[in-house]
Each structure stands twice: as C-alpha cells, then as structure tokens.
Design a protein around this motif. Structure first.
Motif, PDB file in Angstrom:
ATOM      1  N   ILE A   6       0.883  -1.178   0.000  1.00 53.17           N
ATOM      2  CA  ILE A   6       0.000   0.000   0.000  1.00 53.17           C
ATOM      3  C   ILE A   6       0.912   1.215   0.000  1.00 53.17           C
ATOM      4  N   ASP A   7       0.864   1.992  -1.063  1.00 50.44           N
ATOM      5  CA  ASP A   7       1.698   3.184  -1.207  1.00 50.44           C
ATOM      6  C   ASP A   7       0.925   4.431  -0.825  1.00 50.44           C
ATOM      7  N   GLU A   8       1.561   5.244   0.020  1.00 50.30           N
ATOM      8  CA  GLU A   8       0.967   6.521   0.427  1.00 50.30           C
ATOM      9  C   GLU A   8       2.080   7.557   0.412  1.00 50.30           C
ATOM     10  N   GLY A   9       2.064   8.423  -0.612  1.00 48.41           N
ATOM     11  CA  GLY A   9       3.156   9.361  -0.783  1.00 48.41           C
ATOM     12  C   GLY A   9       4.449   8.600  -1.031  1.00 48.41           C
ATOM     13  N   PRO A  10       5.524   8.967  -0.327  1.00 51.41           N
ATOM     14  CA  PRO A  10       6.802   8.273  -0.529  1.00 51.41           C
ATOM     15  C   PRO A  10       6.932   6.985   0.280  1.00 51.41           C
ATOM     16  N   LEU A  11       5.923   6.656   1.070  1.00 49.78           N
ATOM     17  CA  LEU A  11       5.995   5.509   1.972  1.00 49.78           C
ATOM     18  C   LEU A  11       5.237   4.312   1.414  1.00 49.78           C
ATOM     19  N   ARG A  12       5.716   3.140   1.750  1.00 43.04           N
ATOM     20  CA  ARG A  12       5.039   1.899   1.350  1.00 43.04           C
ATOM     21  C   ARG A  12       4.888   1.002   2.564  1.00 43.04           C
ATOM     22  N   ALA A  13       3.675   0.521   2.777  1.00 46.03           N
ATOM     23  CA  ALA A  13       3.406  -0.493   3.798  1.00 46.03           C
ATOM     24  C   ALA A  13       3.178  -1.824   3.099  1.00 46.03           C
ATOM     25  N   VAL A  14       3.667  -2.893   3.698  1.00 45.27           N
ATOM     26  CA  VAL A  14       3.437  -4.238   3.176  1.00 45.27           C
ATOM     27  C   VAL A  14       2.484  -4.932   4.133  1.00 45.27           C
ATOM     28  N   CYS A  65       0.180  -6.394  14.791  1.00 48.34           N
ATOM     29  CA  CYS A  65      -0.271  -5.033  14.493  1.00 48.34           C
ATOM     30  C   CYS A  65      -1.376  -5.101  13.436  1.00 48.34           C
ATOM     31  N   VAL A  66      -2.552  -4.591  13.778  1.00 45.69           N
ATOM     32  CA  VAL A  66      -3.721  -4.719  12.900  1.00 45.69           C
ATOM     33  C   VAL A  66      -4.393  -3.364  12.726  1.00 45.69           C
ATOM     34  N   PHE A  67      -4.765  -3.055  11.480  1.00 47.45           N
ATOM     35  CA  PHE A  67      -5.592  -1.885  11.178  1.00 47.45           C
ATOM     36  C   PHE A  67      -6.966  -2.372  10.746  1.00 47.45           C
ATOM     37  N   SER A  68      -7.987  -1.571  11.032  1.00 46.57           N
ATOM     38  CA  SER A  68      -9.350  -1.981  10.716  1.00 46.57           C
ATOM     39  C   SER A  68      -9.649  -1.938   9.218  1.00 46.57           C
ATOM     40  N   GLY A  69      -8.775  -1.313   8.457  1.00 41.89           N
ATOM     41  CA  GLY A  69      -8.984  -1.246   7.007  1.00 41.89           C
ATOM     42  C   GLY A  69      -7.851  -0.488   6.348  1.00 41.89           C
ATOM     43  N   GLU A  70      -7.892  -0.408   5.030  1.00 38.70           N
ATOM     44  CA  GLU A  70      -6.827   0.260   4.292  1.00 38.70           C
ATOM     45  C   GLU A  70      -6.809   1.761   4.550  1.00 38.70           C
ATOM     46  N   GLN A  71      -7.977   2.371   4.671  1.00 36.80           N
ATOM     47  CA  GLN A  71      -8.024   3.823   4.848  1.00 36.80           C
ATOM     48  C   GLN A  71      -7.379   4.278   6.155  1.00 36.80           C
ATOM     49  N   PRO A  72      -7.664   3.634   7.291  1.00 38.11           N
ATOM     50  CA  PRO A  72      -6.964   4.036   8.519  1.00 38.11           C
ATOM     51  C   PRO A  72      -5.446   3.906   8.406  1.00 38.11           C
ATOM     52  N   LEU A  73      -4.983   2.883   7.689  1.00 36.72           N
ATOM     53  CA  LEU A  73      -3.544   2.724   7.493  1.00 36.72           C
ATOM     54  C   LEU A  73      -2.991   3.873   6.657  1.00 36.72           C
ATOM     55  N   ARG A  74      -3.690   4.226   5.599  1.00 36.12           N
ATOM     56  CA  ARG A  74      -3.242   5.349   4.758  1.00 36.12           C
ATOM     57  C   ARG A  74      -3.208   6.651   5.557  1.00 36.12           C
ATOM     58  N   GLU A  75      -4.192   6.842   6.406  1.00 28.44           N
ATOM     59  CA  GLU A  75      -4.240   8.062   7.217  1.00 28.44           C
ATOM     60  C   GLU A  75      -3.061   8.104   8.197  1.00 28.44           C
ATOM     61  N   MET A  76      -2.704   6.947   8.750  1.00 31.47           N
ATOM     62  CA  MET A  76      -1.543   6.905   9.642  1.00 31.47           C
ATOM     63  C   MET A  76      -0.274   7.255   8.885  1.00 31.47           C
ATOM     64  N   LEU A  77      -0.095   6.681   7.703  1.00 33.69           N
ATOM     65  CA  LEU A  77       1.102   6.952   6.911  1.00 33.69           C
ATOM     66  C   LEU A  77       1.189   8.422   6.529  1.00 33.69           C
TER      67      LEU A  77
END
Length: 222
Positions: A6-14, A65-77
C-alpha cells in the motif's frame, strides 16, 4: 494469505488482508492463546520483515499489528510521514544489536570486597568457623558490600557502555523485564543501532544483528 503493498506518498506499507472474523469470530480466543497457532505465524512475520529489510530500510511493525482497514492505514502513513521518513533515514544502512549484561551477584560481591569495596581492608576472612568473630566480620562485609553493589556495578559499567555508544549510531536503554537468566542477574538491557561498516566489531563479540524494533517510532504517541 498474500502480501500486498500500500503506497501513500513516498511511503510503502506491506500488508496481509485478514477477515475480521479471523481475529474476533468463533474460535478466535483459542487461536490467539495457542502456541501452536501463534509460533509459525510469528516466524513468518519475522521472515517477511527480514526479506523486506534486505531490499530496503524498513520500520518493522510488531507481530499482531492490525488496522481496521486500508483507509486508517493510509491516514496513519500520511499523518506521520515526516516522523516515519526520518526513522527510515536513521535505520538505513544499520542493524540493531541487543546488549544485556548479566552478573553473578555472589562473585560480584567477592570482587567488590577484594578490590576495595566496603570492608576490603579486613579481607574476606577465608574459612572462618560459623559463630566466630571472623565469621561475623565476613557476614558484615558481605552485607555492606551487597548494599553498595548497585552503585559499584554502575561505575564499572559506565565506561564500556559509553564506549559502545561512541560507536553506535543510536542507543536505546530498555527496562529490565527478565530479572534472572541462567542463575545470573540482568543488570543492563540496551539496544544499539550500528552502521554496517561497524558491524564486524560487534559480530566478533558473538553479537547477532536483529531487526531494529527498538528504533521504530511510536506513531500512536506522536
């Protein structure tokens, strides 16, 4: 489950996508308390992190480590982009080494007495008979030395710890959770972030590099 980025700006989460029922539905409590269920998943987690770290600097997430969905993860990043980017820059080209110092308390008290600690002028007293004056003197010496052991150890640990900090890129002092190991007392628990060019000195001392969990920022507190 398959990994995906999941890419958000310059960061990528796997990440791995999970069905919420997997963690909260029927049988979830039993699974989360089962060593047989947890261990292979924790090992896979570490293997994924090691593979990612071989290709790029990473900020490791703890197992579970768990997020409730992709959007909360993107918001954190997005909300912590600067913090996370700085952390990536810190760990780039470096490994974490854990340093724990263990002490045999009885031997340390002997060294303290013979080396100039409380009661050292009187000597250790050898094999004095229980109840005699020499035996009572030994008891008093060991009692006094035991009371002063903490400051005595701290003074002798300061120089080697300072020397390691001088080589390390960053240092983190951890709380001592495991008080005893192999019959000895844990008196120091540190993590050092060491540049790859400085790793041979640590590896020569039989230290093993590990994932830099100690230098991952706490985004929840940021």
């Amino acid at each position: 489950q398959l990994l995906r980025p999941i890419d958000e700006g310059p960061l990528r989460a796997v990440v791995i996508d999970l069905d919420a029922a997997y963690l909260t539905g029927a049988g979830a409590s039993e699974r989360l308390e089962s060593v047989e269920w947890l261990v292979p998943r924790a090992e896979r987690h570490e293997a994924i992190i090691a593979e990612a770290a071989a290709a790029s600097p990473i900020i490791p997430a703890r197992f579970g480590c768990v997020f409730s969905g992709e959007q909360p993860l993107r918001e954190m990043l997005a909300g912590h982009e600067s913090l996370l980017w700085n952390a990536l820059d810190t760990v780039d080209g470096a490994s974490e080494f854990a340093v724990r110092i263990l002490v045999d308390r009885e031997r340390a008290v002997d060294a303290m007495i013979s080396g100039g600690g409380p009661g050292a002028a009187d000597g250790k007293g050898g094999g004095a008979e229980p109840g005699g004056a020499s035996w009572m003197l030994q008891r008093r010496q060991r009692r006094d030395a035991g009371r002063e052991l903490g400051p005595w150890l701290a003074g002798r640990l300061r120089d080697p710890i300072d020397a390691v900090q001088g080589v390390a890129r960053a240092a983190c002092r951890h709380r001592i959770v495991e008080k005893q190991r192999d019959g000895r007392e844990v008196v120091a628990n540190w993590a050092f972030l060491v540049s790859h060019e400085d790793r041979p000195a640590f590896e020569a001392a039989r230290a093993t590099p590990c994932t830099p969990y100690s230098f991952a920022p706490s985004v929840a507190a940021a």
